[in-house]
Each structure stands twice: as C-alpha cells, then as structure tokens.
Write a protein that holds these residues in place. Structure first.
Motif, PDB file in Angstrom:
ATOM      1  N   LYS A  52      55.316  57.326  17.693  1.00  0.00           N
ATOM      2  CA  LYS A  52      54.528  58.527  17.913  1.00  0.00           C
ATOM      3  C   LYS A  52      53.920  58.936  16.588  1.00  0.00           C
ATOM      4  O   LYS A  52      54.513  58.707  15.530  1.00  0.00           O
ATOM      5  CB  LYS A  52      55.394  59.661  18.461  1.00  0.00           C
ATOM      6  CG  LYS A  52      55.975  59.378  19.840  1.00  0.00           C
ATOM      7  CD  LYS A  52      56.774  60.571  20.323  1.00  0.00           C
ATOM      8  CE  LYS A  52      57.372  60.310  21.704  1.00  0.00           C
ATOM      9  NZ  LYS A  52      58.147  61.476  22.182  1.00  0.00           N
ATOM     10  N   TYR A  53      52.760  59.563  16.613  1.00  0.00           N
ATOM     11  CA  TYR A  53      52.082  59.855  15.356  1.00  0.00           C
ATOM     12  C   TYR A  53      51.299  61.158  15.454  1.00  0.00           C
ATOM     13  O   TYR A  53      50.948  61.625  16.550  1.00  0.00           O
ATOM     14  CB  TYR A  53      51.155  58.705  14.951  1.00  0.00           C
ATOM     15  CG  TYR A  53      50.038  58.420  15.938  1.00  0.00           C
ATOM     16  CD1 TYR A  53      48.799  59.061  15.816  1.00  0.00           C
ATOM     17  CD2 TYR A  53      50.207  57.516  16.981  1.00  0.00           C
ATOM     18  CE1 TYR A  53      47.763  58.793  16.710  1.00  0.00           C
ATOM     19  CE2 TYR A  53      49.193  57.243  17.875  1.00  0.00           C
ATOM     20  CZ  TYR A  53      47.971  57.881  17.732  1.00  0.00           C
ATOM     21  OH  TYR A  53      46.958  57.628  18.630  1.00  0.00           O
ATOM     22  N   TRP A  54      51.080  61.696  14.259  1.00  0.00           N
ATOM     23  CA  TRP A  54      50.184  62.860  14.160  1.00  0.00           C
ATOM     24  C   TRP A  54      48.761  62.337  14.077  1.00  0.00           C
ATOM     25  O   TRP A  54      48.442  61.490  13.252  1.00  0.00           O
ATOM     26  CB  TRP A  54      50.517  63.677  12.913  1.00  0.00           C
ATOM     27  CG  TRP A  54      49.440  64.669  12.527  1.00  0.00           C
ATOM     28  CD1 TRP A  54      48.909  65.637  13.328  1.00  0.00           C
ATOM     29  CD2 TRP A  54      48.757  64.760  11.276  1.00  0.00           C
ATOM     30  NE1 TRP A  54      47.936  66.344  12.653  1.00  0.00           N
ATOM     31  CE2 TRP A  54      47.829  65.831  11.388  1.00  0.00           C
ATOM     32  CE3 TRP A  54      48.830  64.066  10.076  1.00  0.00           C
ATOM     33  CZ2 TRP A  54      46.978  66.204  10.346  1.00  0.00           C
ATOM     34  CZ3 TRP A  54      47.994  64.442   9.032  1.00  0.00           C
ATOM     35  CH2 TRP A  54      47.075  65.496   9.171  1.00  0.00           C
ATOM     36  N   GLY A  55      47.901  62.834  14.934  1.00  0.00           N
ATOM     37  CA  GLY A  55      46.516  62.405  14.960  1.00  0.00           C
ATOM     38  C   GLY A  55      45.621  63.417  14.287  1.00  0.00           C
ATOM     39  O   GLY A  55      45.335  64.475  14.866  1.00  0.00           O
ATOM     40  N   ALA A  56      45.185  63.115  13.068  1.00  0.00           N
ATOM     41  CA  ALA A  56      44.271  64.009  12.347  1.00  0.00           C
ATOM     42  C   ALA A  56      42.867  63.840  12.900  1.00  0.00           C
ATOM     43  O   ALA A  56      42.380  62.714  13.030  1.00  0.00           O
ATOM     44  CB  ALA A  56      44.305  63.692  10.864  1.00  0.00           C
ATOM     45  N   PRO A  57      42.178  64.942  13.236  1.00  0.00           N
ATOM     46  CA  PRO A  57      40.851  64.808  13.850  1.00  0.00           C
ATOM     47  C   PRO A  57      39.797  64.253  12.908  1.00  0.00           C
ATOM     48  O   PRO A  57      38.829  63.624  13.351  1.00  0.00           O
ATOM     49  CB  PRO A  57      40.523  66.235  14.291  1.00  0.00           C
ATOM     50  CG  PRO A  57      41.363  67.107  13.409  1.00  0.00           C
ATOM     51  CD  PRO A  57      42.610  66.341  13.132  1.00  0.00           C
ATOM     52  N   ALA A  58      39.929  64.467  11.587  1.00  0.00           N
ATOM     53  CA  ALA A  58      38.924  64.008  10.629  1.00  0.00           C
ATOM     54  C   ALA A  58      39.533  64.002   9.229  1.00  0.00           C
ATOM     55  O   ALA A  58      40.639  64.515   8.995  1.00  0.00           O
ATOM     56  CB  ALA A  58      37.680  64.904  10.670  1.00  0.00           C
ATOM     57  N   VAL A  67      47.165  65.882   2.397  1.00  0.00           N
ATOM     58  CA  VAL A  67      45.753  66.028   2.750  1.00  0.00           C
ATOM     59  C   VAL A  67      45.131  64.641   2.794  1.00  0.00           C
ATOM     60  O   VAL A  67      45.183  63.904   1.791  1.00  0.00           O
ATOM     61  CB  VAL A  67      45.014  66.926   1.732  1.00  0.00           C
ATOM     62  CG1 VAL A  67      43.562  67.126   2.172  1.00  0.00           C
ATOM     63  CG2 VAL A  67      45.720  68.272   1.586  1.00  0.00           C
ATOM     64  N   LEU A  68      44.554  64.260   3.916  1.00  0.00           N
ATOM     65  CA  LEU A  68      43.952  62.939   4.080  1.00  0.00           C
ATOM     66  C   LEU A  68      42.571  62.902   3.434  1.00  0.00           C
ATOM     67  O   LEU A  68      41.738  63.784   3.683  1.00  0.00           O
ATOM     68  CB  LEU A  68      43.844  62.586   5.565  1.00  0.00           C
ATOM     69  CG  LEU A  68      45.153  62.668   6.372  1.00  0.00           C
ATOM     70  CD1 LEU A  68      44.924  62.179   7.796  1.00  0.00           C
ATOM     71  CD2 LEU A  68      46.262  61.882   5.697  1.00  0.00           C
ATOM     72  N   ARG A  69      42.330  61.890   2.595  1.00  0.00           N
ATOM     73  CA  ARG A  69      41.054  61.775   1.890  1.00  0.00           C
ATOM     74  C   ARG A  69      40.238  60.554   2.294  1.00  0.00           C
ATOM     75  O   ARG A  69      39.007  60.584   2.246  1.00  0.00           O
ATOM     76  CB  ARG A  69      41.319  61.712   0.376  1.00  0.00           C
ATOM     77  CG  ARG A  69      41.975  62.956  -0.194  1.00  0.00           C
ATOM     78  CD  ARG A  69      41.134  64.188   0.071  1.00  0.00           C
ATOM     79  NE  ARG A  69      41.705  65.389  -0.528  1.00  0.00           N
ATOM     80  CZ  ARG A  69      41.256  66.615  -0.297  1.00  0.00           C
ATOM     81  NH1 ARG A  69      40.229  66.807   0.534  1.00  0.00           N
ATOM     82  NH2 ARG A  69      41.822  67.652  -0.874  1.00  0.00           N
ATOM     83  N   GLU A  70      40.896  59.470   2.707  1.00  0.00           N
ATOM     84  CA  GLU A  70      40.169  58.251   3.065  1.00  0.00           C
ATOM     85  C   GLU A  70      40.978  57.490   4.101  1.00  0.00           C
ATOM     86  O   GLU A  70      42.220  57.517   4.066  1.00  0.00           O
ATOM     87  CB  GLU A  70      39.930  57.386   1.824  1.00  0.00           C
ATOM     88  CG  GLU A  70      39.062  56.169   2.076  1.00  0.00           C
ATOM     89  CD  GLU A  70      38.804  55.380   0.809  1.00  0.00           C
ATOM     90  OE1 GLU A  70      38.377  54.206   0.919  1.00  0.00           O
ATOM     91  OE2 GLU A  70      39.058  55.913  -0.298  1.00  0.00           O
ATOM     92  N   ALA A  71      40.281  56.831   5.028  1.00  0.00           N
ATOM     93  CA  ALA A  71      40.958  56.115   6.105  1.00  0.00           C
ATOM     94  C   ALA A  71      40.327  54.751   6.303  1.00  0.00           C
ATOM     95  O   ALA A  71      39.143  54.527   6.002  1.00  0.00           O
ATOM     96  CB  ALA A  71      40.910  56.914   7.399  1.00  0.00           C
ATOM     97  N   ALA A  72      41.127  53.828   6.821  1.00  0.00           N
ATOM     98  CA  ALA A  72      40.660  52.480   7.145  1.00  0.00           C
ATOM     99  C   ALA A  72      40.557  52.345   8.660  1.00  0.00           C
ATOM    100  O   ALA A  72      41.347  52.931   9.405  1.00  0.00           O
ATOM    101  CB  ALA A  72      41.624  51.441   6.582  1.00  0.00           C
ATOM    102  N   GLY A  73      39.587  51.539   9.105  1.00  0.00           N
ATOM    103  CA  GLY A  73      39.394  51.322  10.541  1.00  0.00           C
ATOM    104  C   GLY A  73      38.925  52.554  11.281  1.00  0.00           C
ATOM    105  O   GLY A  73      39.187  52.681  12.487  1.00  0.00           O
ATOM    106  N   PRO A 119      41.346  59.521  16.362  1.00  0.00           N
ATOM    107  CA  PRO A 119      42.049  60.272  15.317  1.00  0.00           C
ATOM    108  C   PRO A 119      42.681  59.337  14.289  1.00  0.00           C
ATOM    109  O   PRO A 119      42.963  58.172  14.564  1.00  0.00           O
ATOM    110  CB  PRO A 119      43.115  61.038  16.094  1.00  0.00           C
ATOM    111  CG  PRO A 119      43.387  60.183  17.303  1.00  0.00           C
ATOM    112  CD  PRO A 119      42.070  59.536  17.656  1.00  0.00           C
ATOM    113  N   ILE A 120      42.910  59.877  13.118  1.00  0.00           N
ATOM    114  CA  ILE A 120      43.573  59.135  12.046  1.00  0.00           C
ATOM    115  C   ILE A 120      45.080  59.287  12.235  1.00  0.00           C
ATOM    116  O   ILE A 120      45.605  60.396  12.291  1.00  0.00           O
ATOM    117  CB  ILE A 120      43.133  59.656  10.671  1.00  0.00           C
ATOM    118  CG1 ILE A 120      41.598  59.586  10.550  1.00  0.00           C
ATOM    119  CG2 ILE A 120      43.782  58.864   9.549  1.00  0.00           C
ATOM    120  CD1 ILE A 120      41.054  60.276   9.319  1.00  0.00           C
ATOM    121  N   ALA A 121      45.772  58.156  12.326  1.00  0.00           N
ATOM    122  CA  ALA A 121      47.178  58.181  12.719  1.00  0.00           C
ATOM    123  C   ALA A 121      48.098  58.150  11.494  1.00  0.00           C
ATOM    124  O   ALA A 121      47.967  57.292  10.625  1.00  0.00           O
ATOM    125  CB  ALA A 121      47.487  56.984  13.627  1.00  0.00           C
TER     126      ALA A 121
END
Length: 248
Positions: free
Chosen positions: A138-144, A224-230, A236-238
């Motif tokens: 299970k994961y937290w899904g960040a919208p952006a 705080v999320l700054r960059e994501a792959a895929g 959402p970013i997992a």
C-alpha cells in the motif's frame, strides 16, 4: 706537686699549595672540608634544580621521598587535565555532534511510529496513513510534485535514520507501473523550533533505502517530493513506506 709540662716539637705548617679559601684566601691542603684559618666550608653545596611549575601547586609542592606517591600524583594530574579537556570539548557544538555521532554508531536502534501523519494532498484510495502502516503493498499517492508528507511525534527523540520504500510495490513489475520519487527534501524540526533540511537522491529501484540523520529532540519530519521517475499524466507518485529509527 703539679706535673711539669712536657715540651713537644712543633709540627711543620701545612704547605700552602692547595686551593685558596673563598673567604680569606688562605691556601689549604686538598681534601680539607674547612679552612684552617677561618673555618669557612671549602666544599660548596650543589644547588638543586628549580622545581617544575606543577610542583609549586598544592599538594604537589610538598617535598617527596623515593616511592612516596610521586608516580600516582603524576597520573592523577594527567587524568585531571584530560578530563578537563574532554569536558571543554563537549561544550563546543562540534564536540557534541561528534560525541552523539559516536553514540549512534555504537548503540542500538529501534523503530518508532509517529503519533500523527498528514499530507498536503493524496490520490483517492492512497491516503497519507498508507505510508506508515508497515505494509509495502500500500502506498501514499502524491497528486503532483511539491506534495509533502508530515509525520509528528508526541515525545522528542534522537532520530538516527530514516528508511524509505519508493514505488507501489517491492516487485519489479509492479514497481515500474507507477511513478515513484527519485529526489526529495527531508525537513526535520526539533523541539526548540530548529529546522534541519537535507536533500535526498533516491535510487530508482525497489527495496529499502536508508538515510542517516543523527538529529536530537526531533518532533516532526516532513518529506517533500521534488522529482519523480516514470511520471504519467493522471497517475499519482507512489511512496510505499517511510520508517523512523531512534537510538536506544
């Protein structure tokens, strides 16, 4: 009737070929200890060497004899100086940081759960609590990008490290199906309001990733999320899991 005095021959005077007396200048035979004329000592006493500075301080200024504890006093003096230097070093910020870092490496750690968790945003079905439930499926899904996850703690503690599980799963196939963070900011707040910020570069692969911190009196941690792959539109970013470890 009284006995008549006996006349004895007078002995010849000492030959004046010895060292002169320092007081009257009269020559004396070698080996004499006192002048034959004024009785001044001819053998001067050797002056003792001056005492070191530490022997002038009580209780070391007392006269010592052989095997009278001189070695013990020297050892105690050295230990006292080393102790004062150690205490003074601990009062310096760099000294305290080094001392606590050594304790972190030598001590044991234990996981600590936050008393509260919140997020600036979450995708439907993937709340902030999924990141601290102890499950990686299970994961937290960040919208952006720019979304943050904040964990608070009721009692201040020494934060030794943080373990992150990025992605939606530990399985490689499922891991690549969802966007996952590869760069983030870790913001740690202590009890006195001091904020420590650390930039994290995360590996784009399943499994745990450990981040060493070493911060005392922690009351909250924010990611705080700054960059994501895929990253794909509408996905959402997992962040699968985030764990915190304290020193025991």
């Amino acid at each position: 009737m009284a006995r008549r005095p006996v006349v004895r021959p007078v002995e010849e005077d000492e030959a004046p070929d010895g060292p002169p007396c320092p007081s009257c200048g009269t020559p004396n035979l070698p080996g004499r200890r006192f002048c034959r004329r004024c009785a001044t000592p001819l053998q001067a006493r050797e002056e003792s060497a001056p005492l070191p500075w530490w022997r002038t301080v009580w209780p070391f200024r007392r006269r010592v004899r052989v095997r009278s504890g001189r070695a013990l006093r020297r050892v105690l003096l050295i230990l006292a100086v080393v102790g004062l230097l150690f205490v003074g070093f601990l009062f310096l910020p760099a000294g305290r940081v080094l001392f606590e870092d050594v304790r972190d490496k030598l001590g044991d750690t234990a996981e600590i759960s936050p008393s509260g968790v919140s997020a600036s945003g979450a995708a439907p079905g993937h709340p902030a609590g999924a990141a601290v439930d102890g499950l990686t499926n299970k994961y937290w899904g960040a919208p952006a990008l720019g979304a943050s996850l904040t964990c608070t703690f009721g009692t201040p503690f020494r934060l030794v490290g943080v373990v992150l599980h990025t992605g939606a799963s530990t399985e490689p196939e499922e891991f690549r199906q969802e966007p996952r963070p590869v760069r983030a900011d870790l913001i740690v707040t202590t009890e006195d309001g001091t904020v420590h910020k650390k930039e994290l570069t995360l590996n784009d692969k399943p499994g745990e990733q450990t981040v060493r911190t070493g911060i005392s009196d922690v009351v909250s941690v924010q990611l705080v999320l700054r960059e994501a792959a895929g990253q794909r539109r509408g996905r959402p970013i997992a962040l699968g899991e985030i764990e915190f470890f304290k020193r025991t």
